[in-house]
Design a protein around this motif. Structure first.
Motif, mmCIF file in Angstrom:
data_model
loop_
_atom_site.group_PDB
_atom_site.id
_atom_site.type_symbol
_atom_site.label_atom_id
_atom_site.label_comp_id
_atom_site.label_asym_id
_atom_site.label_seq_id
_atom_site.Cartn_x
_atom_site.Cartn_y
_atom_site.Cartn_z
ATOM 1 N N LEU A 6 0.506 3.274 10.823
ATOM 2 C CA LEU A 6 1.361 4.240 10.146
ATOM 3 C C LEU A 6 2.169 3.629 8.998
ATOM 4 O O LEU A 6 3.115 4.241 8.530
ATOM 5 C CB LEU A 6 2.296 4.915 11.160
ATOM 6 N N ARG A 7 1.785 2.442 8.552
ATOM 7 C CA ARG A 7 2.475 1.836 7.407
ATOM 8 C C ARG A 7 1.907 2.466 6.138
ATOM 9 O O ARG A 7 1.163 1.847 5.389
ATOM 10 C CB ARG A 7 2.276 0.325 7.404
ATOM 11 N N LEU A 8 2.298 3.707 5.898
ATOM 12 C CA LEU A 8 1.675 4.512 4.857
ATOM 13 C C LEU A 8 1.753 3.855 3.484
ATOM 14 O O LEU A 8 0.756 3.802 2.758
ATOM 15 C CB LEU A 8 2.294 5.909 4.816
ATOM 16 N N PHE A 9 2.906 3.340 3.104
ATOM 17 C CA PHE A 9 3.032 2.740 1.781
ATOM 18 C C PHE A 9 2.061 1.574 1.630
ATOM 19 O O PHE A 9 1.353 1.467 0.628
ATOM 20 C CB PHE A 9 4.472 2.287 1.513
ATOM 21 N N LEU A 11 -0.715 1.061 3.291
ATOM 22 C CA LEU A 11 -2.079 1.571 3.271
ATOM 23 C C LEU A 11 -2.430 2.200 1.918
ATOM 24 O O LEU A 11 -3.541 2.022 1.415
ATOM 25 C CB LEU A 11 -2.287 2.583 4.394
ATOM 26 N N LEU A 12 -1.478 2.931 1.341
ATOM 27 C CA LEU A 12 -1.713 3.510 0.009
ATOM 28 C C LEU A 12 -1.925 2.415 -1.035
ATOM 29 O O LEU A 12 -2.826 2.512 -1.871
ATOM 30 C CB LEU A 12 -0.547 4.417 -0.401
ATOM 31 N N GLN A 13 -1.103 1.371 -0.983
ATOM 32 C CA GLN A 13 -1.245 0.266 -1.932
ATOM 33 C C GLN A 13 -2.600 -0.420 -1.767
ATOM 34 O O GLN A 13 -3.272 -0.727 -2.749
ATOM 35 C CB GLN A 13 -0.120 -0.755 -1.737
ATOM 36 N N ARG A 14 -2.967 -0.672 -0.540
ATOM 37 C CA ARG A 14 -4.238 -1.350 -0.281
ATOM 38 C C ARG A 14 -5.413 -0.489 -0.727
ATOM 39 O O ARG A 14 -6.357 -0.973 -1.368
ATOM 40 C CB ARG A 14 -4.357 -1.684 1.204
ATOM 41 N N ALA A 15 -5.363 0.794 -0.386
ATOM 42 C CA ALA A 15 -6.439 1.707 -0.793
ATOM 43 C C ALA A 15 -6.516 1.803 -2.313
ATOM 44 O O ALA A 15 -7.611 1.743 -2.884
ATOM 45 C CB ALA A 15 -6.225 3.090 -0.175
ATOM 46 N N ALA A 135 0.591 15.698 -4.221
ATOM 47 C CA ALA A 135 1.993 15.856 -3.823
ATOM 48 C C ALA A 135 2.744 14.532 -3.955
ATOM 49 O O ALA A 135 3.859 14.497 -4.472
ATOM 50 C CB ALA A 135 2.084 16.382 -2.392
ATOM 51 N N LEU A 136 2.119 13.431 -3.511
ATOM 52 C CA LEU A 136 2.780 12.128 -3.611
ATOM 53 C C LEU A 136 2.915 11.685 -5.079
ATOM 54 O O LEU A 136 3.919 11.078 -5.446
ATOM 55 C CB LEU A 136 2.004 11.071 -2.819
ATOM 56 N N ALA A 137 1.935 12.012 -5.894
ATOM 57 C CA ALA A 137 1.960 11.593 -7.304
ATOM 58 C C ALA A 137 3.124 12.243 -8.046
ATOM 59 O O ALA A 137 3.659 11.652 -8.998
ATOM 60 C CB ALA A 137 0.639 11.943 -7.986
ATOM 61 N N PHE A 138 3.527 13.425 -7.634
ATOM 62 C CA PHE A 138 4.601 14.134 -8.339
ATOM 63 C C PHE A 138 5.892 14.247 -7.517
ATOM 64 O O PHE A 138 6.809 14.962 -7.885
ATOM 65 C CB PHE A 138 4.114 15.520 -8.781
ATOM 66 N N TRP A 139 5.952 13.506 -6.431
ATOM 67 C CA TRP A 139 7.116 13.527 -5.549
ATOM 68 C C TRP A 139 8.285 12.812 -6.210
ATOM 69 O O TRP A 139 8.126 11.698 -6.746
ATOM 70 C CB TRP A 139 6.757 12.840 -4.240
ATOM 71 N N GLU A 140 9.421 13.414 -6.155
ATOM 72 C CA GLU A 140 10.671 12.798 -6.641
ATOM 73 C C GLU A 140 11.452 12.333 -5.413
ATOM 74 O O GLU A 140 12.158 13.105 -4.795
ATOM 75 C CB GLU A 140 11.499 13.809 -7.450
ATOM 76 N N SER A 141 11.283 11.068 -5.052
ATOM 77 C CA SER A 141 11.945 10.529 -3.881
ATOM 78 C C SER A 141 13.456 10.536 -4.076
ATOM 79 O O SER A 141 13.939 10.152 -5.146
ATOM 80 C CB SER A 141 11.463 9.094 -3.642
#
Length: 142
Positions: A6-9, A11-15, A135-141
């Motif tokens: 569940l380390r999403l960030f 996993l996203l970076q690696r992918a 959604a993640l590409a345009f997300w304003e954290s």
């Protein structure tokens, strides 16, 4: 059965890294361009006369990064610069015939990637992943 990672960030970076490096090789072979250049060429094609400032916003990059990217695209003859019609210090970008040809040459690889991703994720997973990435590409954290 083990718990999913569940380390999403992470996993996203690696992918992103694996996908970018693999697809860069495929695009270089097919069209002589990189994934970054492909994204810029799509944006210039889809919005003829786009400014470098607007291109930076569309690509989610700093203007300094886009300046280098546009320099490489113009040097390769894929994009042409012309004076902005209203702002004397700005330029607008147009796709050249060679830029359009590079997009045409890249399209079979883009299509092949989508077929491979759909096979990996399934139709529903492909659609859900595309929606989640948008959604993640345009997300304003916060």
């Amino acid at each position: 059965m083990s718990e999913p990672d569940l380390r999403l960030f992470f996993l996203l970076q690696r992918a992103a890294h694996r996908l970018r490096t693999g697809f860069d090789r495929r695009l270089q072979t097919a069209a002589g361009i990189t994934t970054a250049q492909l994204g810029a060429l799509y944006a210039v094609r889809d919005e003829p006369g786009i400014s470098q400032q607007r291109l930076a916003r569309v690509l989610g990059l700093r203007e300094s990064a886009v300046t280098g990217l546009v320099g490489r695209l113009t040097a390769a003859g894929l994009v042409a610069k012309r004076a902005h019609p209203r702002e004397h210090r700005a330029v607008v970008l147009e796709l050249t015939a060679d830029g359009a040809a590079a997009l045409d040459a890249a399209q079979p690889e883009v299509d092949r990637f989508n077929v491979e991703a759909r096979a990996l994720l399934g139709d529903d997973g492909f659609t859900r992943t595309a929606e989640a990435m948008r959604a993640l590409a345009f997300w304003e954290s916060p």
